[in-house]
Design a protein around this motif. Structure first.
Motif, PDB file in Angstrom:
ATOM      1  N   CYS A   1       0.840  -1.199   0.000  1.00  0.00           N
ATOM      2  CA  CYS A   1       0.000   0.000   0.000  1.00  0.00           C
ATOM      3  C   CYS A   1       0.878   1.254   0.000  1.00  0.00           C
ATOM      4  O   CYS A   1       1.771   1.401   0.836  1.00  0.00           O
ATOM      5  CB  CYS A   1      -0.902   0.005   1.235  1.00  0.00           C
ATOM      6  SG  CYS A   1      -1.828   1.542   1.456  1.00  0.00           S
ATOM      7  N   VAL A   2       0.630   2.176  -0.933  1.00  0.00           N
ATOM      8  CA  VAL A   2       1.486   3.367  -1.047  1.00  0.00           C
ATOM      9  C   VAL A   2       1.327   4.292   0.149  1.00  0.00           C
ATOM     10  O   VAL A   2       2.217   5.096   0.434  1.00  0.00           O
ATOM     11  CB  VAL A   2       1.180   4.140  -2.340  1.00  0.00           C
ATOM     12  CG1 VAL A   2       1.511   3.306  -3.560  1.00  0.00           C
ATOM     13  CG2 VAL A   2      -0.278   4.596  -2.377  1.00  0.00           C
TER      14      VAL A   2
ATOM     15  N   HIS B   1       4.899   1.759 -13.630  1.00  0.00           N
ATOM     16  CA  HIS B   1       4.168   0.676 -14.297  1.00  0.00           C
ATOM     17  C   HIS B   1       2.687   1.037 -14.416  1.00  0.00           C
ATOM     18  O   HIS B   1       2.066   0.818 -15.470  1.00  0.00           O
ATOM     19  CB  HIS B   1       4.324  -0.627 -13.503  1.00  0.00           C
ATOM     20  CG  HIS B   1       3.446  -1.738 -13.995  1.00  0.00           C
ATOM     21  ND1 HIS B   1       3.717  -2.475 -15.132  1.00  0.00           N
ATOM     22  CD2 HIS B   1       2.266  -2.239 -13.500  1.00  0.00           C
ATOM     23  CE1 HIS B   1       2.770  -3.370 -15.323  1.00  0.00           C
ATOM     24  NE2 HIS B   1       1.880  -3.253 -14.350  1.00  0.00           N
ATOM     25  N   ASN B   2       2.103   1.593 -13.353  1.00  0.00           N
ATOM     26  CA  ASN B   2       0.695   2.005 -13.399  1.00  0.00           C
ATOM     27  C   ASN B   2       0.473   3.096 -14.434  1.00  0.00           C
ATOM     28  O   ASN B   2      -0.548   3.110 -15.136  1.00  0.00           O
ATOM     29  CB  ASN B   2       0.250   2.490 -12.018  1.00  0.00           C
ATOM     30  CG  ASN B   2       0.173   1.375 -10.995  1.00  0.00           C
ATOM     31  OD1 ASN B   2       0.209   0.198 -11.342  1.00  0.00           O
ATOM     32  ND2 ASN B   2       0.077   1.738  -9.727  1.00  0.00           N
ATOM     33  N   LEU B   3       1.421   4.031 -14.529  1.00  0.00           N
ATOM     34  CA  LEU B   3       1.308   5.097 -15.521  1.00  0.00           C
ATOM     35  C   LEU B   3       1.364   4.526 -16.928  1.00  0.00           C
ATOM     36  O   LEU B   3       0.584   4.930 -17.813  1.00  0.00           O
ATOM     37  CB  LEU B   3       2.418   6.123 -15.319  1.00  0.00           C
ATOM     38  CG  LEU B   3       2.507   7.243 -16.364  1.00  0.00           C
ATOM     39  CD1 LEU B   3       1.218   8.064 -16.383  1.00  0.00           C
ATOM     40  CD2 LEU B   3       3.704   8.145 -16.099  1.00  0.00           C
TER      41      LEU B   3
ATOM     42  N   ASN C   1       8.534   3.688  -6.831  1.00  0.00           N
ATOM     43  CA  ASN C   1       8.562   4.452  -8.076  1.00  0.00           C
ATOM     44  C   ASN C   1       8.351   3.550  -9.293  1.00  0.00           C
ATOM     45  O   ASN C   1       7.660   3.932 -10.242  1.00  0.00           O
ATOM     46  CB  ASN C   1       9.889   5.195  -8.207  1.00  0.00           C
ATOM     47  CG  ASN C   1       9.944   6.420  -7.313  1.00  0.00           C
ATOM     48  OD1 ASN C   1       9.016   6.676  -6.551  1.00  0.00           O
ATOM     49  ND2 ASN C   1      11.028   7.167  -7.389  1.00  0.00           N
ATOM     50  N   GLN C   2       8.959   2.361  -9.274  1.00  0.00           N
ATOM     51  CA  GLN C   2       8.763   1.423 -10.384  1.00  0.00           C
ATOM     52  C   GLN C   2       7.301   1.013 -10.489  1.00  0.00           C
ATOM     53  O   GLN C   2       6.757   0.878 -11.588  1.00  0.00           O
ATOM     54  CB  GLN C   2       9.649   0.180 -10.193  1.00  0.00           C
ATOM     55  CG  GLN C   2      11.135   0.425 -10.432  1.00  0.00           C
ATOM     56  CD  GLN C   2      11.839   1.032  -9.225  1.00  0.00           C
ATOM     57  OE1 GLN C   2      11.191   1.393  -8.237  1.00  0.00           O
ATOM     58  NE2 GLN C   2      13.151   1.159  -9.300  1.00  0.00           N
TER      59      GLN C   2
ATOM     60  N   GLN D   1      10.923  11.220  -8.542  1.00  0.00           N
ATOM     61  CA  GLN D   1      10.252  11.344  -7.258  1.00  0.00           C
ATOM     62  C   GLN D   1      11.224  11.362  -6.083  1.00  0.00           C
ATOM     63  O   GLN D   1      11.076  12.151  -5.149  1.00  0.00           O
ATOM     64  CB  GLN D   1       9.256  10.192  -7.080  1.00  0.00           C
ATOM     65  CG  GLN D   1       8.259  10.405  -5.973  1.00  0.00           C
ATOM     66  CD  GLN D   1       7.354  11.609  -6.197  1.00  0.00           C
ATOM     67  OE1 GLN D   1       6.804  12.152  -5.249  1.00  0.00           O
ATOM     68  NE2 GLN D   1       7.202  12.055  -7.433  1.00  0.00           N
ATOM     69  N   GLY D   2      12.218  10.499  -6.115  1.00  0.00           N
ATOM     70  CA  GLY D   2      13.173  10.458  -5.017  1.00  0.00           C
ATOM     71  C   GLY D   2      13.873  11.790  -4.816  1.00  0.00           C
ATOM     72  O   GLY D   2      14.024  12.271  -3.683  1.00  0.00           O
TER      73      GLY D   2
END
Length: 367
Positions: free
Chosen positions: A111-112, A126-128, A121-122, A150-151
């Motif tokens: 869960c994010v 992948h969702n994008l 981030n990966q 993001q990092g």
């Protein structure tokens, strides 16, 4: 008497499927003809012959329309559901996903909102990609940039604003927003102030019978007591609570910018008892603005966002970016009663419609 059908011609066809012409039937035939088996047989034969004599172009057009209809049904079936489609559908979905007693029990180690790991981030990228394959890359530049770096964004942000999960670059940065940022929703909430207040007062009566009534959640605080009653928590409806506040829940469906389909969306009643201090903390993202509608606002209550203090007012909305360091406290006397606000998360006004749809897909509950 048996009817002998007239031979149709190609000029008689006016539609993809040609029916036997009735204009050539005489009044005498209509009166004398009976539904014998022979007549029925000839009627069917005539229909088949009429179909065969139709223009081939018309038949091709029918076939094309059928193909388009099948494609349309397939396309609609792949579309993401809209927020607040129906109250019952959301409640059934939430019950199936483990929402109990006013808050979500996280069932996924990935869960994010609850876990931070190197693969986040990966997973988001992948969702994008999955979203872009289904819909389009158009308008995804800022989200793509945010996920790719993001990092760096999270680690290099100044201490005054550090969203814990996701930072969308190039959004205007300010601790508080004016009422005009989401004018329609602010005015709608304020017009329904009495409705929300009445449903809260009905709920709050249960506190006289037990320390923590069903549906309420007690939050950790350095001092005092902070209770929340969620209608929507991390993008998921809380069925039992919504049934107890039906008018307030229906109101959420009338808001134009309410976040309802991703883990960053919440709607709840928040109660601070006298003497309560909420520890300073950051919200998970900067894509939203948090709206507080004051229901009960005693003296000596204050919200501090990014070092700037503000006070609530009954019947008025206060908008702020909770990705800034923020705290709240109630230093009023016990006899003044609790501070109560109705809290709902709205989209940041500078997040475009295409970006909202993509973020709903990327951060969908349970994804």
């Amino acid at each position: 008497m048996v009817w002998v059908p007239l031979s149709p011609t190609s000029s008689d066809c006016r539609a993809p499927l040609c029916a036997p012409s009735t204009t050539t039937m005489s009044l005498e035939w209509l009166m004398d003809w009976s539904w014998s088996l022979d007549g029925l047989r000839d009627f069917i034969a005539t229909g088949i012959q009429s179909f065969r004599d139709c223009d081939a172009t018309a038949l091709v057009a029918v076939a094309c329309l059928l193909v388009l209809f099948v494609w349309y049904c397939y396309h609609v079936g792949r579309e993401q559901p809209r927020a607040y489609a129906t109250v019952n559908a959301l409640m059934q979905s939430a019950e199936a996903n483990g929402v109990q007693n006013g808050f979500v029990y996280c069932q996924s180690p990935e869960c994010v909102r609850c876990s931070h790991h190197d693969g986040l981030n990966q997973k988001l990228y992948h969702n994008l990609q999955e979203y872009a394959k289904r819909y389009s890359w158009s308008g995804m530049g800022r989200i793509h940039k945010g996920i790719r770096e993001q990092g760096r964004y999270l680690n290099s942000r100044p201490s005054i604003q550090k969203p814990e999960v996701f930072f969308l670059p190039d959004l205007p940065t300010t601790p508080y927003f004016s009422r005009d940022a989401q004018k329609h929703d602010v005015e709608l909430l304020e017009r329904n102030f009495q409705t929300i207040l009445c449903e809260f007062e009905t709920l709050y009566k249960a506190f006289s019978n037990c320390s923590l009534p069903q549906g309420w959640k007690m939050n950790s605080t350095p001092s005092g007591e902070w209770f929340t009653f969620y209608l929507v928590n991390q993008g998921m409806c809380v069925p039992r609570n919504c049934r107890r506040c039906p008018r307030t829940y229906r109101l959420l469906g009338s808001l134009r910018t309410c976040i309802g389909n991703n883990v960053f969306g919440n709607a709840c009643i928040s109660v601070l008892s006298p003497g309560t201090v909420i520890a300073e903390h950051y919200g998970p993202t900067n894509i939203r603005i948090r709206c507080h509608l004051g229901l009960k606002t005693p003296s000596n209550c204050e919200l501090v966002v990014g070092g700037e203090p503000q006070c609530w007012a009954e019947g008025r909305c206060l908008l702020f970016d909770d990705s800034f360091l923020h705290t709240a406290f109630h230093e009023g006397a016990p006899e003044e009663g609790p501070r109560v606000v109705f809290m709902v998360d709205l989209w940041h006004p500078n997040v475009a419609a295409a970006e909202r749809q993509a973020l709903d897909f990327i951060f969908a509950p349970g994804r």
